[in-house]
Design a protein around this motif. Structure first.
Motif, mmCIF file in Angstrom:
data_model
loop_
_atom_site.group_PDB
_atom_site.id
_atom_site.type_symbol
_atom_site.label_atom_id
_atom_site.label_comp_id
_atom_site.label_asym_id
_atom_site.label_seq_id
_atom_site.Cartn_x
_atom_site.Cartn_y
_atom_site.Cartn_z
ATOM 1 N N GLY A 45 -13.004 14.173 13.111
ATOM 2 C CA GLY A 45 -14.258 13.901 12.428
ATOM 3 C C GLY A 45 -14.066 13.791 10.928
ATOM 4 N N ALA A 46 -15.088 13.321 10.262
ATOM 5 C CA ALA A 46 -14.995 13.089 8.823
ATOM 6 C C ALA A 46 -15.211 14.356 8.016
ATOM 7 N N TRP A 47 -15.680 15.425 8.626
ATOM 8 C CA TRP A 47 -16.028 16.614 7.856
ATOM 9 C C TRP A 47 -14.911 17.652 7.862
ATOM 10 N N LEU A 48 -13.985 17.579 8.792
ATOM 11 C CA LEU A 48 -12.830 18.471 8.793
ATOM 12 C C LEU A 48 -11.699 17.824 7.992
ATOM 13 N N PRO A 49 -10.904 18.626 7.285
ATOM 14 C CA PRO A 49 -9.842 18.054 6.447
ATOM 15 C C PRO A 49 -8.894 17.117 7.208
ATOM 16 N N GLY A 50 -8.591 17.426 8.470
ATOM 17 C CA GLY A 50 -7.686 16.584 9.248
ATOM 18 C C GLY A 50 -8.234 15.192 9.488
ATOM 19 N N GLY A 51 -9.542 15.049 9.496
ATOM 20 C CA GLY A 51 -10.154 13.735 9.671
ATOM 21 C C GLY A 51 -10.479 13.076 8.349
ATOM 22 N N ARG A 52 -11.075 13.857 7.454
ATOM 23 C CA ARG A 52 -11.502 13.329 6.148
ATOM 24 C C ARG A 52 -10.323 12.740 5.377
ATOM 25 N N GLY A 53 -9.154 13.367 5.476
ATOM 26 C CA GLY A 53 -7.979 12.860 4.786
ATOM 27 C C GLY A 53 -7.318 11.695 5.493
ATOM 28 N N ASN A 54 -7.884 11.250 6.599
ATOM 29 C CA ASN A 54 -7.273 10.173 7.386
ATOM 30 C C ASN A 54 -8.188 8.981 7.586
ATOM 31 N N ILE A 55 -9.122 8.769 6.673
ATOM 32 C CA ILE A 55 -9.966 7.571 6.769
ATOM 33 C C ILE A 55 -9.062 6.360 6.591
ATOM 34 N N ALA A 56 -9.115 5.454 7.541
ATOM 35 C CA ALA A 56 -8.194 4.310 7.572
ATOM 36 C C ALA A 56 -8.571 3.264 6.521
ATOM 37 N N ILE A 57 -7.654 3.070 5.566
ATOM 38 C CA ILE A 57 -7.826 2.055 4.533
ATOM 39 C C ILE A 57 -6.546 1.246 4.432
ATOM 40 N N GLY A 58 -6.622 0.109 3.796
ATOM 41 C CA GLY A 58 -5.443 -0.729 3.622
ATOM 42 C C GLY A 58 -5.553 -1.556 2.364
ATOM 43 N N MET A 59 -4.445 -2.132 1.980
ATOM 44 C CA MET A 59 -4.455 -3.074 0.860
ATOM 45 C C MET A 59 -3.397 -4.144 1.093
ATOM 46 N N THR A 60 -3.740 -5.349 0.704
ATOM 47 C CA THR A 60 -2.811 -6.468 0.745
ATOM 48 C C THR A 60 -2.473 -6.792 -0.700
ATOM 49 N N ILE A 61 -1.188 -6.803 -1.008
ATOM 50 C CA ILE A 61 -0.725 -7.023 -2.372
ATOM 51 C C ILE A 61 0.080 -8.316 -2.385
ATOM 52 N N THR A 62 -0.281 -9.224 -3.271
ATOM 53 C CA THR A 62 0.466 -10.474 -3.392
ATOM 54 C C THR A 62 0.944 -10.634 -4.829
ATOM 55 N N LEU A 63 2.086 -11.259 -4.953
ATOM 56 C CA LEU A 63 2.727 -11.482 -6.244
ATOM 57 C C LEU A 63 2.821 -12.987 -6.448
ATOM 58 N N GLU A 64 2.241 -13.472 -7.555
ATOM 59 C CA GLU A 64 2.239 -14.907 -7.842
ATOM 60 C C GLU A 64 2.709 -15.138 -9.268
ATOM 61 N N ALA A 65 3.424 -16.228 -9.483
ATOM 62 C CA ALA A 65 3.868 -16.576 -10.836
ATOM 63 C C ALA A 65 2.678 -17.064 -11.651
ATOM 64 N N ASN A 66 2.647 -16.662 -12.936
ATOM 65 C CA ASN A 66 1.639 -17.175 -13.857
ATOM 66 C C ASN A 66 2.271 -17.339 -15.237
ATOM 67 N N ASP A 67 1.480 -17.680 -16.246
ATOM 68 C CA ASP A 67 2.008 -17.922 -17.591
ATOM 69 C C ASP A 67 2.598 -16.672 -18.236
ATOM 70 N N ASN A 68 2.129 -15.497 -17.834
ATOM 71 C CA ASN A 68 2.604 -14.239 -18.419
ATOM 72 C C ASN A 68 3.770 -13.631 -17.651
ATOM 73 N N GLY A 69 4.216 -14.258 -16.618
ATOM 74 C CA GLY A 69 5.294 -13.736 -15.771
ATOM 75 C C GLY A 69 4.847 -13.693 -14.323
ATOM 76 N N GLN A 70 4.259 -12.550 -13.914
ATOM 77 C CA GLN A 70 3.818 -12.380 -12.538
ATOM 78 C C GLN A 70 2.393 -11.830 -12.525
ATOM 79 N N SER A 71 1.615 -12.308 -11.593
ATOM 80 C CA SER A 71 0.271 -11.788 -11.372
ATOM 81 C C SER A 71 0.286 -10.996 -10.065
ATOM 82 N N ILE A 72 -0.194 -9.766 -10.119
ATOM 83 C CA ILE A 72 -0.269 -8.917 -8.933
ATOM 84 C C ILE A 72 -1.728 -8.867 -8.492
ATOM 85 N N GLN A 73 -1.998 -9.348 -7.292
ATOM 86 C CA GLN A 73 -3.353 -9.344 -6.720
ATOM 87 C C GLN A 73 -3.413 -8.251 -5.659
ATOM 88 N N ILE A 74 -4.379 -7.364 -5.772
ATOM 89 C CA ILE A 74 -4.536 -6.275 -4.806
ATOM 90 C C ILE A 74 -5.911 -6.392 -4.162
#
Length: 131
Positions: free
Chosen positions: A58-87
């Motif tokens: 459950g969300a109210w016990l530490p074992g559940g609250r600390g395990n809310i499923a999240i994610g991120m997609t990180i991409t690296l693209e060339a730009n005029d300043n070197g590299q652009s990091i998109q998160i």
């Protein structure tokens, strides 16, 4: 791949070479407890949390609250300043969150808080490491 309720977008510039920036992106994610899945030359998918643990504890016990499923997609693209990091950060809770919960529940606020806190920590550390 992205969840539907809580999302964030961040963009950073890096003057480092692509290979060095890529190592930094992956190593920092792993150091902060993200699971990096299927790393590519210019994109990474990182996940944190567990739907199973959240549902067991459950969300109210530490074992559940600390395990809310999240994610991120990180991409690296060339730009005029070197590299652009998109998160692109998102929840990984599934469609049922929007379908079965009221628009502004305590649980949805908790999901937004966890996403903002965990991704914010990653972005701040990444900003510290970039020139």
């Amino acid at each position: 791949m992205a969840g539907g309720y809580a999302t964030e977008h961040h963009e950073l510039d890096s003057g480092r070479p692509p290979a060095e920036t890529g190592r930094l992106i992956q190593n920092l994610a792993e150091e902060l407890g993200w699971r990096v899945k299927d790393p590519q030359a210019s994109s990474w998918v990182a996940e944190k949390g567990s739907n199973l643990r959240l549902r067991l504890f459950g969300a109210w016990l530490p074992g559940g609250r600390g395990n809310i499923a999240i994610g991120m997609t990180i991409t690296l693209e060339a730009n005029d300043n070197g590299q652009s990091i998109q998160i692109e950060a998102y929840d990984r809770l599934g469609w049922w969150l929007d379908r079965y919960l009221e628009p502004d529940t305590h649980f949805k606020r908790l999901v937004r808080h966890v996403l903002t806190e965990q991704v914010g920590r990653y972005v701040r550390r990444l900003e510290e490491e970039l020139p």
